[in-house]
Design a protein around this motif. Structure first.
Motif, PDB file in Angstrom:
ATOM      1  N   GLY A  13       0.832  -1.203   0.000  1.00 50.21           N
ATOM      2  CA  GLY A  13       0.000   0.000   0.000  1.00 50.21           C
ATOM      3  C   GLY A  13       0.867   1.254   0.000  1.00 50.21           C
ATOM      4  N   GLY A  14       2.106   1.090  -0.467  1.00 45.79           N
ATOM      5  CA  GLY A  14       3.078   2.186  -0.399  1.00 45.79           C
ATOM      6  C   GLY A  14       2.829   3.315  -1.375  1.00 45.79           C
ATOM      7  N   ALA A  15       1.861   3.135  -2.272  1.00 50.50           N
ATOM      8  CA  ALA A  15       1.594   4.176  -3.270  1.00 50.50           C
ATOM      9  C   ALA A  15       0.726   5.303  -2.735  1.00 50.50           C
ATOM     10  N   ASN A  86       2.766  -3.880   6.487  1.00 58.60           N
ATOM     11  CA  ASN A  86       1.559  -4.284   5.762  1.00 58.60           C
ATOM     12  C   ASN A  86       0.516  -3.180   5.907  1.00 58.60           C
ATOM     13  N   SER A  87       0.489  -2.287   4.909  1.00 52.88           N
ATOM     14  CA  SER A  87      -0.452  -1.157   4.985  1.00 52.88           C
ATOM     15  C   SER A  87      -1.552  -1.244   3.936  1.00 52.88           C
ATOM     16  N   ALA A  88      -1.397  -2.085   2.913  1.00 49.08           N
ATOM     17  CA  ALA A  88      -2.442  -2.190   1.880  1.00 49.08           C
ATOM     18  C   ALA A  88      -3.759  -2.578   2.537  1.00 49.08           C
ATOM     19  N   ALA A 134      11.615  -6.517  11.847  1.00 50.98           N
ATOM     20  CA  ALA A 134      10.325  -6.107  12.425  1.00 50.98           C
ATOM     21  C   ALA A 134       9.232  -6.084  11.368  1.00 50.98           C
ATOM     22  N   ILE A 135       8.043  -6.475  11.803  1.00 51.18           N
ATOM     23  CA  ILE A 135       6.847  -6.414  10.955  1.00 51.18           C
ATOM     24  C   ILE A 135       5.844  -5.495  11.648  1.00 51.18           C
ATOM     25  N   ALA A 136       5.276  -4.567  10.884  1.00 52.66           N
ATOM     26  CA  ALA A 136       4.218  -3.700  11.417  1.00 52.66           C
ATOM     27  C   ALA A 136       2.970  -3.894  10.565  1.00 52.66           C
ATOM     28  N   ASN A 137       1.897  -4.340  11.189  1.00 59.11           N
ATOM     29  CA  ASN A 137       0.642  -4.580  10.482  1.00 59.11           C
ATOM     30  C   ASN A 137      -0.337  -3.450  10.780  1.00 59.11           C
ATOM     31  N   VAL A 138      -0.787  -2.767   9.727  1.00 58.76           N
ATOM     32  CA  VAL A 138      -1.733  -1.664   9.944  1.00 58.76           C
ATOM     33  C   VAL A 138      -3.141  -2.259  10.043  1.00 58.76           C
TER      34      VAL A 138
END
Ligand code: NAD
Length: 262
Positions: A13-15, A86-88, A134-138
Motif C-alpha cells: 500500500g506504499g503508493a 503491511n499497509s495495503a 520487524a513487521i508492522a501490520n496496519v
C-alpha cells in the motif's frame, strides 16, 4: 548515523496514504524501500521521489505467487529484508443485512489474507540473515471494536490484531529476532476516505464530523501513523512485540464528560 541506515523495507500500500508517508519517513532515515502496491504507476512515482535507492513493485497482496516474487526481488536487489509494513487495505460500508458476499470476500482477502501471506513470506527471508527484523501490520480501531456499518472491515482487521500477536509469539518461540506489532489508527485523512466523502456536503464536513468523535479534536494525519510505525520498527522498540498500538487521539480511552454540566 541515520536510524535506518542501509536497512531494507517492503511497504505494501506504499503508493498512497499511510504507506506512502511511511516510505518517505523510512527513506529519510536511510532505509531502502520496495514500494509495493497493486497500483504500479503510483508506486513508481513514490519510489522515484524517495531519498534512497528504492524501487517500486507491482504486488497484489492477496496473491501468494506475488509475495514469493517480491521476496526474491528483495533478496536479489538488496540482499535481504529487515522491515515489512503491511499497509495495503480496502474498506466498504453498508447495512450488515445487505452486505454482498463479494465485498466480504474482498476485504478478508486483501486485509487479512494479504497480511497473513506477507508475514509468512517475510519471516522466511528475514530469518536467513539473523539480523533484528520487524513487521508492522496496519489494523484499525475497527480491529479492536465493532462498527455498525463496517462489519466486514472490522472482522478483517480484528483478524489482523490476533494474527499479529500469534506471529509475534511464533517468532519469539522459534528464537527468531523478528518482532511483530499492530497499529490501530482512528480516522486518517487519506485517499481511503474519498469514497465516503461523497455522502457529505464537503470533504471538510466529513472530517469535522469524524473529528468530533476524537477527544483530541482532529482526525489523524498520515505522519501521525508513520511516526508510530517507525518507532515499532526501530531498535528503540527492541522489547516490544505482540503489541497493539492505538493511535486515536483518546477515542478508546473512555467516556467524555456526559455526567456534569460544564
Ligand atoms: N484512512 C483511515 O481512516 C484508516 C483508519 C484506520 C486504518 N486504516 C488502514 O490503514 C491502511 C492504509 O490505508 P490508507 O488510509 O493509507 O488508504 P489508501 O487508500 O490511501 O492506501 C491504500 C493503498 O493500498 C493499495 N491496495 C489496495 N488493494 C491492494 C492489493 N490487493 N494489493 C496491494 N495494494 C493494494 C491501494 O492501491 C492504495 O495505494 C489500510 O490497511 C487501512 O485499512 C486506514
Amino acid at each position: 548515523m541515520k536510524k535506518f541506515q542501509g536497512k531494507i523495507a517492503i511497504i505494501t500500500g506504499g503508493a498512497s496514504g499511510i504507506g506512502r508517508e511511511t516510505a518517505v519517513q523510512l527513506a529519510n532515515e536511510g532505509c531502502h524501500v520496495i514500494v509495493a502496491d497493486i497500483n504500479f504507476d503510483a508506486a513508481e512515482k513514490v519510489a522515484k521521489g524517495l531519498s534512497t535507492d528504492s524501487i517500486a513493485f507491482k504486488l497484489d497482496v492477496s496473491s501468494e505467487e506475488a509475495w514469493i516474487d517480491i521476496m526474491k526481488c528483495a533478496e536479489e536487489t538488496f540482499g535481504g529484508l529487515d522491515i515489512l509494513v503491511n499497509s495495503a487495505g480496502i474498506g466498504s460500508a453498508c447495512d450488515f443485512e445487505d452486505m454482498p458476499l463479494s465485498d466480504w470476500n474482498a476485504m478478508l482477502s486483501v486485509n487479512l489474507t494479504g497480511t497473513f501471506l506477507g508475514c509468512q513470506k517475510a519471516i522466511k527471508l528475514m530469518k536467513k540473515s539473523g539480523n533484528p527484523a520487524a513487521i508492522a501490520n496496519v489494523s484499525s480501531l475497527g480491529g479492536l471494536v465493532g462498527g455498525e456499518d463496517i462489519a466486514g472491515y472490522c472482522a478483517s482487521k480484528g483478524g489482523v490484531t490476533l494474527l499479529t500477536k500469534s506471529v509475534a509469539l511464533y517468532c519469539a518461540g522459534k528464537g527468531y529476532d523478528i518482532r511483530c506489532n499492530s497499529i490501530h489508527p482512528t480516522y486518517v485523512d487519506t485517499e481511503m476516505l474519498d469514497p465516503i466523502a461523497g455522502a457529505f456536503s464537503s470533504r471538510q464536513a466529513m472530517l469535522d464530523g469524524m473529528a468530533s468523535q476524537v477527544p483530541l479534536g482532529r482526525v489523524a494525519k498520515p505522519a501521525d501513523i508513520a511516526g508510530a510505525i517507525l518507532y515499532l520498527c526501530s531498535s528503540t522498540a527492541a522489547m516490544v512485540t505482540g503489541h497493539q498500538m492505538v493511535i486515536d487521539g483518546g477515542q478508546l480511552a473512555g467516556m467524555t464528560a456526559q455526567h456534569s454540566t460544564k
